[in-house]
Design an enzyme around this catalytic site. Structure first.
Site, PDB file in Angstrom:
ATOM      1  N   LYS A  54       0.843  -1.203   0.000  1.00  0.00           N
ATOM      2  CA  LYS A  54       0.000   0.000   0.000  1.00  0.00           C
ATOM      3  C   LYS A  54       0.881   1.258   0.000  1.00  0.00           C
ATOM      4  CE  LYS A  54      -3.804  -2.458   2.101  1.00  0.00           C
ATOM      5  NZ  LYS A  54      -4.413  -2.966   3.337  1.00  0.00           N
ATOM      6  N   GLN A  98      -4.795  -1.476   9.588  1.00  0.00           N
ATOM      7  CA  GLN A  98      -4.651  -2.815   9.003  1.00  0.00           C
ATOM      8  C   GLN A  98      -5.256  -3.867   9.923  1.00  0.00           C
ATOM      9  OE1 GLN A  98      -3.356  -3.526   5.842  1.00  0.00           O
ATOM     10  NE2 GLN A  98      -4.204  -5.539   6.311  1.00  0.00           N
ATOM     11  N   ASP A 121     -11.603   2.537   3.833  1.00  0.00           N
ATOM     12  CA  ASP A 121     -11.885   1.095   3.767  1.00  0.00           C
ATOM     13  C   ASP A 121     -13.390   0.838   3.696  1.00  0.00           C
ATOM     14  OD1 ASP A 121      -9.819  -0.693   3.576  1.00  0.00           O
ATOM     15  OD2 ASP A 121      -9.323  -0.667   5.712  1.00  0.00           O
TER      16      ASP A 121
END
Ligand code: NDP
Length: 285
Positions: A54, A98, A121
Site C-alpha cells: 500500500k 490494518q 476502507d
C-alpha cells in the site's frame, strides 16, 4: 470455447494510470496532495506485506503517505489516540487500520473511531448505512474491485440473476448491495443454504467469496455465466487457488477471474481511488 479471462492486473494498471494523472491535476489546480495514513499493530507477516505494498503504491502515485507501526502489545486506548491524530491531520485524507488487530483490541471500537469522511476502507457504520441507502459513500475496496471488473468487462447487470456465495461484512454483503444497486436480482448464499449447487446454477453472474479452495465446481455453473472468484486459499505446496475450480469452470463460463491475478490486484487500486476521492471531497465545502 473457453471463457474470457478477466485480467485484474491489467485493469488495476489502467486505474493506476488514470489516478496518477488525476493526482497531478489535483496538485496543479488546487495544490492538494492526497494523503493516506496507515496504522499497523504488531508484526503479522501478511499484514506487513499488505502495508508495504500500500505504501509503495501510494508513493508511486504521488500521494503523501504516513505509516505508524506500533508493537503488538499496544493498548486499544493508544490505537484510538493514533486514529484521533489522523482524524485531525489535514494532510491525511484516508485512514487505514490494518486488520486483523490483536485480540485485546476491539476492532469495532477502532473502526467506529475513524472519521467517516476518512474511512477509505468503507467499514464505518455511516458508510455501510449509506451504501445500503444508495448514497455517496466509501465502498469497501474488494467489493468495489469486483464491480469495477464487471464494469470494465462490459457485463450488463440489469435484470440479471446474480448469486453471491458468502455473506461477510467485508465482501458478501457489500457486493450484494452493489449488484442490487445495478438492478441485478440478487441471491445471497451462505453455510446454511440448502442447495448451493442449484442456487449457483441460476446465476448469470456468480460471485464466490467463501474461503474454501475450489468448492464451486463446473457442474454448479450455468453455461455462459460470468464468474468472479474473490477467494484466496493457500493449498499444499504454497500455491494460491480461488473458491472456484478454475480448470473446470473456464470451459463453462463466458468470462472468469483467475486466482491470483483477478480480484486480488484490484483491492489496492480501489483503496487509492477512495483516498483520492476523500481528498477531492475536501474541496467541496
Ligand atoms: P468469511 O470467512 O468472513 O466469510 C465466508 C462466508 O462464506 C460466510 O458468509 C460463510 O457463511 C460462507 N460459507 C462458508 N462455508 C460455506 C459453504 N460450505 N457454503 C456456502 N457458504 C459458505 O470470509 P471473507 O468474506 O472475509 O472472505 C472470503 C474469501 O475472500 C476468503 O478466501 C478471503 O481470503 C478472500 N478475500 C480476498 C480479498 C482480496 O482478494 N483482496 C479481500 C477479502 C477477502 P456463514 O455466514 O453462514 O458462516
Amino acid at each position: 470455447m473457453p471463457a474470457t479471462i478477466i485480467d485484474g492486473k491489467q485493469v488495476q494498471a489502467s486505474i493506476r494510470e488514470e489516478l496518477a494523472k488525476k493526482v497531478q491535476e489535483l496538485k496543479a489546480k488546487h495544490g492538494l496532495t492526497p494523503g493516506i495514513g496507515v496504522i499497523l499493530v504488531g508484526e503479522d507477516p501478511a499484514s506487513q506485506s499488505y502495508v508495504k505494498s500500500k505504501e509503495k503504491t501510494a508513493n508511486e502515485l504521488g500521494y503523501y503517505s504516513k505509516t505508524i507501526r506500533v508493537p503488538v502489545e499496544t493498548t486499544e486506548a493508544e490505537v484510538l489516540r493514533l486514529v484521533g491524530e489522523f482524524n485531525k491531520d489535514p494532510q491525511i485524507h484516508g485512514i487505514l487500520v490494518q486488520l486483523p488487530l490483536p485480540p485485546h483490541i476491539n476492532e469495532n471500537s477502532i473502526i467506529f473511531a475513524i472519521d467517516p469522511k476518512k474511512d477509505v476502507d468503507g467499514f464505518h457504520p455511516v458508510n455501510i448505512g449509506k451504501l445500503h441507502m444508495g448514497e455517496e459513500c466509501f465502498v469497501p475496496c474488494t467489493p468495489a474491485g469486483v464491480m469495477e471488473l464487471l464494469k470494465r468487462t462490459g457485463v450488463e447487470l440489469k435484470g440479471k440473476n446474480a448469486v453471491v456465495v458468502g455473506r461477510s461484512n467485508l465482501v458478501g454483503k457489500p457486493v450484494s448491495m452493489l449488484l442490487l444497486a445495478q438492478h441485478a436480482t440478487v441471491t445471497i448464499c451462505h453455510s446454511r443454504t440448502k442447495d448451493l449447487a442449484a442456487e449457483c446454477r441460476r446465476a448469470d453472474v456468480l460471485v464466490a467469496a467463501v474461503g474454501k479452495a475450489k468448492m464451486i465446481t463446473a457442474d454448479m455453473i450455468k453455461p455462459g455465466a460470468v464468474v468472479i472468484d474473490v477467494g484466496v486459499n493457500r493449498v499444499e505446496g504454497g500455491k494460491l487457488v480461488g473458491d472456484v475450480d478454475f480448470e473446470g469452470a473456464v470451459n463453462v463460463a463466458s468470462a472468469i477471474t483467475p486466482v491470483p491475478g483477478g480480484v486480488g490486484p484490484m483491492t489496492i487500486g480501489m483503496l487509492m481511488k477512495n483516498t483520492f476521492l476523500a481528498a477531492e471531497r475536501t474541496l467541496v465545502k
